[in-house]
Design an enzyme around this catalytic site. Structure first.
Site, PDB file in Angstrom:
ATOM      1  N   ASP A  48       0.954  -1.099   0.291  1.00 44.61           N
ATOM      2  CA  ASP A  48       0.295   0.070   0.059  1.00 44.61           C
ATOM      3  C   ASP A  48       0.166   1.025  -0.034  1.00 44.61           C
ATOM      4  O   ASP A  48       1.794   1.145  -0.522  1.00 44.61           O
ATOM      5  CB  ASP A  48      -0.982  -0.004   1.405  1.00 44.61           C
ATOM      6  CG  ASP A  48      -2.188   0.614   1.100  1.00 44.61           C
ATOM      7  OD1 ASP A  48      -2.245   2.018   0.956  1.00 44.61           O
ATOM      8  OD2 ASP A  48      -3.023  -0.253   0.750  1.00 44.61           O
ATOM      9  N   SER A  96     -11.486  -0.976  -0.082  1.00 48.43           N
ATOM     10  CA  SER A  96     -10.413  -0.638   0.681  1.00 48.43           C
ATOM     11  C   SER A  96     -10.250  -1.305   1.337  1.00 48.43           C
ATOM     12  O   SER A  96      -9.892  -1.981   2.929  1.00 48.43           O
ATOM     13  CB  SER A  96      -9.801   0.898   0.454  1.00 48.43           C
ATOM     14  OG  SER A  96      -9.144   0.943  -0.361  1.00 48.43           O
ATOM     15  N   HIS A 140      -3.595   6.335   4.055  1.00 51.34           N
ATOM     16  CA  HIS A 140      -4.070   5.212   3.103  1.00 51.34           C
ATOM     17  C   HIS A 140      -4.068   3.490   4.214  1.00 51.34           C
ATOM     18  O   HIS A 140      -4.670   3.027   4.607  1.00 51.34           O
ATOM     19  CB  HIS A 140      -4.423   5.387   1.505  1.00 51.34           C
ATOM     20  CG  HIS A 140      -5.467   4.007   0.912  1.00 51.34           C
ATOM     21  ND1 HIS A 140      -4.696   2.813   1.035  1.00 51.34           N
ATOM     22  CD2 HIS A 140      -6.581   4.131   0.721  1.00 51.34           C
ATOM     23  CE1 HIS A 140      -5.566   2.578   0.395  1.00 51.34           C
ATOM     24  NE2 HIS A 140      -6.607   2.833  -0.448  1.00 51.34           N
TER      25      HIS A 140
END
Length: 635
Positions: free
Chosen positions: A187, A391, A222
């Site tokens: 990620d 996600s 994120h």
């Protein structure tokens, strides 16, 4: 004496006062090329130019070269003047090659399907041993749309609703779930200093060529949000509770500032597989085909062959202005070597943004349209964050897979997939369908199903001493192997490990834990993890263990054969041996000899190799020997 249950151990996911929460979050609308399937995003500062390795940063003239095994990359690139290899993934024969800049990117070799390649790629594509030449794909998040999330006054008290929906609390505290498999998060990096991850970060690596090799700082937030859902520690009155509090996290940074390059992602996936990750979380993707990003397809195939399960986000539906929405499952979730995860709302219907199609495998909560329908997670720095998107559905399934591996480390990616899908809660049309796949992931049901799989160990076979006893106890969940698939029958056993084994054998263990009163032993207290405290307490209460004369237990000391025999004999509650009984060994001390004599007379040592004159009772007991005695105790 005991109180509480496994579900209560998360302390309401450790929620902090709402005034400390950061909820200024926004919807992330993905473009056709966007990759990070979050509906929460924070503005990110550009990286410090001084930290950039400009020699290896992806350039507009970079291509991905795939070669047949045994073909040297340099032999191919030297046929194009000025071409050079700037990065490589030798395990899958993939190379990032920098070509001299050209103004006319018109060449497209016949049969290759991605974007136009520079004219000078002709020299690469026609070389012997070249499988393909593809452009280096860059995928970016779209700009966040402001004003989507609720004001703090609307922040719901049950923001951790999703934890119970997927059945995770049913597994927390289970005695079989003792191992800590590695979950790699490919990620934007994540905050490795977050309190909720303490002591469980392993192998952090940066593949972006920006910053140091181990710099996985998450400027996008994120990756941190994703990792928190997998593994945030529960019961600590801080942050949230993730799916698996014991799992080890491997942060692999393959993107930043909203961009992720396909070659970096492929390299991270291969590295995860080589470094022992059993689950690889991919909360990103794009509408493309494996032929356009063959290095990612090869990496996924490599990882699966290495025993790692890739779990990928199905994607968020989005369309550019004036274009039809692309609703199909994005890549790499659509790859046959990945488990595709979509999103459902609080009402357990498909989220309006969740991509769907025949490749969808499982669903997990990811939020919806109402103000209170989102997933609570953590930003870098530990701030609470509301988020929506596939996600955040994906790490729930990754966490569930890791729970299965914590009890059955020998499960293959195929077995994990079959168990997770066969135990899912059916949604939508009866049976598997293109909107919900097999249904909602159910970690509790999947865990129970995993326990029914007969364990197999790479080092236990027909010629292994105590094979029958080892496999019998393993099938009953009394003993487990190691994450590498071995059992290691000759390895020593710590006293705390034996306490667990014997209480499970006797069936006296409960998931409840006594946090009131003083512990029996000064060196075995409760520190947030029930192991080994509850097992040692239960063994002491049953009179099986009594500790040392100084009041300590010595949890990390090895169990000797004499101690093992004595404790098992106590557990069996054996009557004294006949006065005239003579065991096959002489008196060796005044403490353990009487118990050994009694155990031998009762047949409790039957099958234990070497018992007799000359047997070393003070040698450390092996895992195989412990299994032999506990097997007899069960009999």
């Amino acid at each position: 004496m005991k109180h509480g249950d496994a579900g209560e151990r998360r302390l309401c996911a450790g929620l902090a006062p709402s005034g400390l929460r950061s909820i200024a979050v926004v919807l992330l609308a993905l473009s056709a090329l966007a990759v990070l399937f979050s509906s929460a995003s924070a503005a990110a500062s550009p990286p410090d130019p001084s930290a950039v390795d400009r020699a290896n940063l992806p350039g507009s003239s970079d291509v991905v070269l795939r070669l047949e095994p045994g073909t040297p990359a340099e032999a191919v690139t030297r046929m194009v003047p000025g071409a050079r290899v700037v990065d490589r993934i030798p395990q899958i024969n993939a190379y990032r090659v920098r070509l001299p800049e050209q103004s006319d990117p018109s060449f497209r070799p016949e049969g290759w399907s991605s974007e136009k390649l520079p004219e000078n790629a002709r020299g690469l594509g026609r070389q012997k041993g070249v499988r393909s030449v593809e452009t280096l794909h860059s995928f970016r998040t779209s700009e966040p749309a402001a004003g989507y999330y609720p004001a703090e006054a609307y922040y719901p008290a049950d923001a951790d609703w999703w934890v119970g929906v997927i059945g995770a609390p049913e597994v927390w505290g289970r005695p079989e779930a003792v191992l800590a498999p590695i979950v790699a998060v490919v990620d934007t990096g994540f905050d490795v200093d977050l309190l909720d991850f303490r002591g469980r970060i392993t192998g952090a690596r940066n593949f972006t060529n920006v910053g140091a090799r181990t710099d996985v700082d998450d400027v996008d937030h994120h990756g941190t949000r994703v990792a928190a859902i997998i593994a945030a520690e529960g019961g600590n009155n801080f942050g949230i509770a993730g799916v698996n509090w014991q799992v080890r996290l491997m942060p692999l940074k393959a993107g930043s500032n909203g961009a992720l390059y396909s070659f970096d992602a492929a390299k991270a996936i291969v590295h995860a597989a080589d470094s022992g990750a059993r689950v690889i979380n991919l909360s990103w993707g794009f509408h493309t085909s494996p032929s356009q990003v063959p290095e990612v397809a090869d990496a996924l195939s490599y990882a699966r062959a290495a025993g790692a399960l890739a779990v990928a986000a199905a994607g968020n539906i989005d369309s550019a202005e004036g274009e039809l929405a692309q609703t199909g499952v994005m890549y790499p979730a659509s790859d046959p070597n990945a488990l595709a995860v979509g999103s459902v709302t609080r009402q357990l219907v498909r989220s309006s943004f969740s991509c769907f199609g025949p490749q969808i495998d499982l669903m997990a909560p990811g939020g919806g349209d109402p103000l209170d329908d989102y997933i609570e997670t953590l930003d870098a720095g530990g701030f609470y964050r509301a988020a929506r998107g596939t996600s955040f559905s994906t790490p729930m399934v990754s966490g569930a897979a890791s729970l299965l591996l914590s009890a059955r480390p020998g499960l293959t990616p195929q077995q994990l997939t079959e168990i997770l899908m066969s135990t899912a809660v059916d949604l939508g049309l009866e049976g598997r369908d293109n909107e919900y796949g097999a249904g909602l992931v159910d970690a509790g049901a999947a865990f129970e199903a995993a326990l029914t799989v007969t364990p197999e160990f790479s080092d236990v076979g027909p010629h292994t001493l105590y094979e029958e006893q080892i496999l019998e106890l393993a099938e009953g969940g009394i003993v487990q192997g190691f994450l590498d698939g071995s059992f290691r029958p000759e390895e020593k056993v710590m006293r705390q490990q034996f306490a667990k084994m014997v209480t499970l054998t006797l069936g006296v263990h409960t998931p409840e834990i006594d946090l009131l009163g003083d512990p029996t032993f000064a060196d075995v207290g409760y520190h947030g993890d029930p192991y080994p405290y509850d097992f040692v307490e239960e063994a002491a209460e049953a009179g099986i263990v009594i500790g040392y004369t100084d009041g300590s237990f010595g949890p990390y000391n090895s169990v000797t054969r004499a101690q093992l025999i004595t404790m098992v004999a106590r557990a069996a509650n054996l009557p004294p041996a006949p006065a005239d009984y003579q065991p096959p060994f002489p008196v060796f001390d005044q403490v353990h000899y009487p118990w050994a004599r009694t155990a031998t007379a009762a047949g409790l040592l039957e099958g234990l190799a070497g018992v007799g004159d000359g047997y070393d009772f003070y040698a450390p007991a092996s895992r195989g020997e412990v299994c032999a005695l506990l097997f007899n105790l069960l009999e």
